[in-house]
Design a protein around this motif. Sequence first.
Motif, PDB file in Angstrom:
ATOM      1  N   MET A 122       0.833  -1.209   0.000  1.00  0.00           N
ATOM      2  CA  MET A 122       0.000   0.000   0.000  1.00  0.00           C
ATOM      3  C   MET A 122       0.863   1.253   0.000  1.00  0.00           C
ATOM      4  SD  MET A 122      -3.241  -0.716   2.440  1.00  0.00           S
ATOM      5  CE  MET A 122      -2.326  -1.445   3.754  1.00  0.00           C
ATOM      6  N   ILE A 123       0.277   2.339  -0.512  1.00  0.00           N
ATOM      7  CA  ILE A 123       0.983   3.614  -0.431  1.00  0.00           C
ATOM      8  C   ILE A 123       0.749   4.188   0.956  1.00  0.00           C
ATOM      9  CG2 ILE A 123       1.054   5.973  -1.287  1.00  0.00           C
ATOM     10  CD1 ILE A 123       0.377   4.980  -4.015  1.00  0.00           C
ATOM     11  N   VAL A 124       1.827   4.440   1.691  1.00  0.00           N
ATOM     12  CA  VAL A 124       1.629   5.031   3.010  1.00  0.00           C
ATOM     13  C   VAL A 124       1.849   6.537   2.983  1.00  0.00           C
ATOM     14  CG1 VAL A 124       2.127   2.947   4.317  1.00  0.00           C
ATOM     15  CG2 VAL A 124       3.997   4.475   3.688  1.00  0.00           C
ATOM     16  N   GLU A 125       2.588   6.985   1.964  1.00  0.00           N
ATOM     17  CA  GLU A 125       2.837   8.420   1.901  1.00  0.00           C
ATOM     18  C   GLU A 125       3.264   8.778   0.489  1.00  0.00           C
ATOM     19  OE1 GLU A 125       5.217   9.739   5.080  1.00  0.00           O
ATOM     20  OE2 GLU A 125       5.241  11.813   4.444  1.00  0.00           O
ATOM     21  N   LYS A 126       2.792   9.932   0.010  1.00  0.00           N
ATOM     22  CA  LYS A 126       3.339  10.412  -1.258  1.00  0.00           C
ATOM     23  C   LYS A 126       3.351  11.917  -1.278  1.00  0.00           C
ATOM     24  CE  LYS A 126      -0.973   9.657  -3.834  1.00  0.00           C
ATOM     25  NZ  LYS A 126      -1.545   9.023  -5.026  1.00  0.00           N
ATOM     26  N   GLY A 127       4.257  12.474  -2.070  1.00  0.00           N
ATOM     27  CA  GLY A 127       4.364  13.922  -2.135  1.00  0.00           C
ATOM     28  C   GLY A 127       5.670  14.342  -2.750  1.00  0.00           C
ATOM     29  N   LEU A 128       5.981  15.643  -2.635  1.00  0.00           N
ATOM     30  CA  LEU A 128       7.248  16.135  -3.162  1.00  0.00           C
ATOM     31  C   LEU A 128       8.387  15.497  -2.373  1.00  0.00           C
ATOM     32  CD1 LEU A 128       6.452  19.907  -3.706  1.00  0.00           C
ATOM     33  CD2 LEU A 128       6.724  18.109  -5.431  1.00  0.00           C
ATOM     34  N   ALA A 129       9.434  15.111  -3.066  1.00  0.00           N
ATOM     35  CA  ALA A 129      10.528  14.395  -2.422  1.00  0.00           C
ATOM     36  C   ALA A 129      11.058  15.189  -1.230  1.00  0.00           C
ATOM     37  CB  ALA A 129      11.638  14.144  -3.433  1.00  0.00           C
ATOM     38  N   ARG A 130      11.286  16.470  -1.471  1.00  0.00           N
ATOM     39  CA  ARG A 130      11.851  17.323  -0.425  1.00  0.00           C
ATOM     40  C   ARG A 130      10.999  17.291   0.834  1.00  0.00           C
ATOM     41  NH1 ARG A 130      13.411  22.975  -2.583  1.00  0.00           N
ATOM     42  NH2 ARG A 130      12.864  21.669  -4.347  1.00  0.00           N
ATOM     43  N   GLU A 131       9.703  17.450   0.663  1.00  0.00           N
ATOM     44  CA  GLU A 131       8.806  17.496   1.829  1.00  0.00           C
ATOM     45  C   GLU A 131       8.753  16.166   2.549  1.00  0.00           C
ATOM     46  OE1 GLU A 131       5.138  19.017   0.319  1.00  0.00           O
ATOM     47  OE2 GLU A 131       6.133  20.911  -0.215  1.00  0.00           O
ATOM     48  N   VAL A 132       8.659  15.102   1.779  1.00  0.00           N
ATOM     49  CA  VAL A 132       8.569  13.792   2.408  1.00  0.00           C
ATOM     50  C   VAL A 132       9.813  13.500   3.237  1.00  0.00           C
ATOM     51  CG1 VAL A 132       8.487  11.309   1.972  1.00  0.00           C
ATOM     52  CG2 VAL A 132       7.006  12.838   0.683  1.00  0.00           C
ATOM     53  N   PHE A 133      10.958  13.937   2.750  1.00  0.00           N
ATOM     54  CA  PHE A 133      12.185  13.619   3.469  1.00  0.00           C
ATOM     55  C   PHE A 133      12.444  14.540   4.647  1.00  0.00           C
ATOM     56  CE2 PHE A 133      13.147  11.608  -0.639  1.00  0.00           C
ATOM     57  CZ  PHE A 133      13.211  10.313  -0.153  1.00  0.00           C
ATOM     58  N   THR A 134      12.060  15.791   4.507  1.00  0.00           N
ATOM     59  CA  THR A 134      12.326  16.690   5.636  1.00  0.00           C
ATOM     60  C   THR A 134      11.263  16.568   6.711  1.00  0.00           C
ATOM     61  OG1 THR A 134      11.331  18.413   4.271  1.00  0.00           O
ATOM     62  CG2 THR A 134      13.730  18.430   4.456  1.00  0.00           C
ATOM     63  N   SER A 135      10.018  16.389   6.306  1.00  0.00           N
ATOM     64  CA  SER A 135       8.980  16.239   7.328  1.00  0.00           C
ATOM     65  C   SER A 135       8.052  15.080   7.009  1.00  0.00           C
ATOM     66  CB  SER A 135       8.168  17.532   7.435  1.00  0.00           C
ATOM     67  OG  SER A 135       7.752  17.921   6.144  1.00  0.00           O
ATOM     68  N   PRO A 136       8.554  13.860   7.214  1.00  0.00           N
ATOM     69  CA  PRO A 136       7.722  12.690   6.936  1.00  0.00           C
ATOM     70  C   PRO A 136       6.527  12.656   7.881  1.00  0.00           C
ATOM     71  CG  PRO A 136       9.718  12.058   8.105  1.00  0.00           C
ATOM     72  CD  PRO A 136       9.874  13.493   7.760  1.00  0.00           C
ATOM     73  N   SER A 137       5.374  12.279   7.361  1.00  0.00           N
ATOM     74  CA  SER A 137       4.201  12.288   8.232  1.00  0.00           C
ATOM     75  C   SER A 137       3.883  10.882   8.732  1.00  0.00           C
ATOM     76  CB  SER A 137       3.003  12.883   7.472  1.00  0.00           C
ATOM     77  OG  SER A 137       2.759  12.097   6.327  1.00  0.00           O
ATOM     78  N   HIS A 138       4.349   9.868   8.034  1.00  0.00           N
ATOM     79  CA  HIS A 138       3.993   8.506   8.423  1.00  0.00           C
ATOM     80  C   HIS A 138       5.133   7.842   9.191  1.00  0.00           C
ATOM     81  CE1 HIS A 138       2.692   4.323   8.028  1.00  0.00           C
ATOM     82  NE2 HIS A 138       1.474   4.811   7.796  1.00  0.00           N
ATOM     83  N   GLU A 139       4.756   7.043  10.169  1.00  0.00           N
ATOM     84  CA  GLU A 139       5.737   6.352  11.009  1.00  0.00           C
ATOM     85  C   GLU A 139       6.745   5.554  10.179  1.00  0.00           C
ATOM     86  OE1 GLU A 139       6.705   6.244  14.179  1.00  0.00           O
ATOM     87  OE2 GLU A 139       5.426   8.042  14.182  1.00  0.00           O
ATOM     88  N   TYR A 140       6.199   4.853   9.194  1.00  0.00           N
ATOM     89  CA  TYR A 140       7.040   3.962   8.391  1.00  0.00           C
ATOM     90  C   TYR A 140       8.112   4.751   7.640  1.00  0.00           C
ATOM     91  CZ  TYR A 140       8.430   0.603   4.855  1.00  0.00           C
ATOM     92  OH  TYR A 140       9.157  -0.211   4.044  1.00  0.00           O
ATOM     93  N   THR A 141       7.720   5.904   7.087  1.00  0.00           N
ATOM     94  CA  THR A 141       8.683   6.743   6.373  1.00  0.00           C
ATOM     95  C   THR A 141       9.770   7.204   7.332  1.00  0.00           C
ATOM     96  OG1 THR A 141       6.740   7.545   5.198  1.00  0.00           O
ATOM     97  CG2 THR A 141       8.826   8.616   4.711  1.00  0.00           C
ATOM     98  N   LYS A 142       9.362   7.599   8.528  1.00  0.00           N
ATOM     99  CA  LYS A 142      10.329   8.050   9.532  1.00  0.00           C
ATOM    100  C   LYS A 142      11.347   6.957   9.809  1.00  0.00           C
ATOM    101  CE  LYS A 142       7.281  11.299  11.813  1.00  0.00           C
ATOM    102  NZ  LYS A 142       6.241  11.376  12.854  1.00  0.00           N
TER     103      LYS A 142
END
Lengths: 265, 268
Positions: B229-249
């Motif tokens: 499943m997709i847990v998070e998507k967005g601009l690369a910069r935003e996802v990496f600087t402020s991940p919103s999902h636990e898994y991404t973190k």
Amino acid sequence: MRKEKKRSFLLGASILIVLFCFVLSSFFYMPYDPNQMDNANKFAGVSFAHWMGCDNFGRDIYSRILQGTRTTFLVAFFTIIIGGGIGTAVGAITGYFGGWIDEILMRLNDAVAAFPNFLLALVVISLIGPGTFNVIMALGIVFIPGFARIARGEFLRCRNMDYVKSAKLMGAGPFRIIIFHIFPNTIPVLLSAVTIGFNNAVIAEAGMSFLGIGVQPPDASLGRMLSEAQAYLFSTPSYAFFPGMVVVLLVLGFSLLGNGLERKA
Amino acid sequence: MLKVKELNIIFQDRGKPETAVKQLSFDMREGERIGIVGESGSGKTMTALAIAGLLMRKDVKKQGEILWEGKNILSFHNKELCQYRGKEMGMIFQEPMTSLNPVKKIGWQMEESLRIHEKFTKKERYERAIAQLMEVGLLDAKKVYHQYPHELSGGMRQRVMIGAALICNPKLMIADEPTTALDVTVQDQILQLLKKRNKEKKTGILFISHDLELVQKLCERVIVMHKGMIVEKGLAREVFTSPSHEYTKKLIASIPKVERRKGDSKLG
Ligand SMILES: Nc1ncnc2c1ncn2[C@@H]1O[C@H](COP(=O)(O)OP(=O)(O)OP(=O)(O)O)[C@@H](O)[C@H]1O
Ligand SMILES: [Mg+2]
């Protein structure tokens, strides 16, 4: 181990090349007409004029062997073309596509393969009659299942290879993949099957002609000569010895060649 | 250009069905660079294969739609698939060692797409292949053209794969972990290559990796996948600087520190 294979390959190749050269030479120079009978020379022994002697009709054995080897080569060659060609095509399709095509064709294949080769060839001959052309047809049909099985295994092995996936991704259709992408990869294995097939064809042709259902008199074939010679085995051993030698050398040559090819694959 | 709508991929071959991809949706515009990240087994490869039209086996059930210029790839016929593959979409994958045909010369393999899709003369094909080999950084193109895969290094082979996949100028390039089998310097070169291609010819790039660092070097947008499943998507910069999902973190935290700083400085 590797060296041994190489030696086996080279030895087999040289035997066959020498035989082949003899056969080729016969197109330019044949000492006597192979079917020319000569009462004065009946059962003539080895001499300068007839250096393998003469047979019961006074025909020159050396000339007849050349003619006979030619026929045997011819039969073996076309047998392989038919059996190997159709067999490989069947194996390629069943191996590559799998599914119900595979199911049906391979069942049919098994049914044919269930009979001993030689017996099946005899059955076919009894249906279509004797003669050189019919021997080729019969043996060709009989050889299909063996080739089909080997080709199928190879195509089955190759169809999930990454390079096949690459070919699909380039937009290649199934037949393009079978012919241009997979087939070249199966050549080493198929080639060793061809040498074994050649061998079997030589033996089968000799056997059928020996039984009198293959090449018809007065034409010469190695098997026919052996068959005719057996009555004079003790009185004129050279009659059976020379054609027998050639059969042995042919079979040995192909066996060694096949052996050498096998592990290289 | 590409629109994936609620894609489900379900394996049915071994008794109980197994869902490899669940409710996956995303859009891709022309010339975009999108990264898909996620751990092993998260369904990245299956997604890529489905988009490439390679998941056509009967025992794999596909639900949803994959729209290519408005047409659903999942309902393409064989002919349409062959038209689409190689011409509209090119794909490379992880194993540069085995993805080339061992008994065919590099040149022949480079030209294969051209033979299938274009009506070029032999000479035109040759010239295209040489130019393409140069473009992917194989400067000794005329020599490489006549070589066999086993004579090339892994990096060179991956370059050949990229060249062969791009030779018909497809609009989309799918790269499934193209650099995993390569060492770090070669990895960078390959990324540069993809980026250059994207800039020059507007080739859209769908880059798949489990390596976040690579993705943030190359891609503008990122999709994070976990268990199909997709847990998070967005601009690369935003996802990496402020991940919103636990898994991404967790994924970001697992990048070694030194490398992370390097990546951060690039972003800032
Ligand atoms: N033949 C199969 N039968 C059943 N399930 C399968 C089959 N092949 C793959 N799967 C399932 O598909 C899921 C996704 O696999 P996929 O190869 O897409 O993962 P991935 O994200 O590419 O991983 P990796 O980083 O290792 O390449 C796996 O978890 C697996 O359970
Ligand atoms: Mg994968």
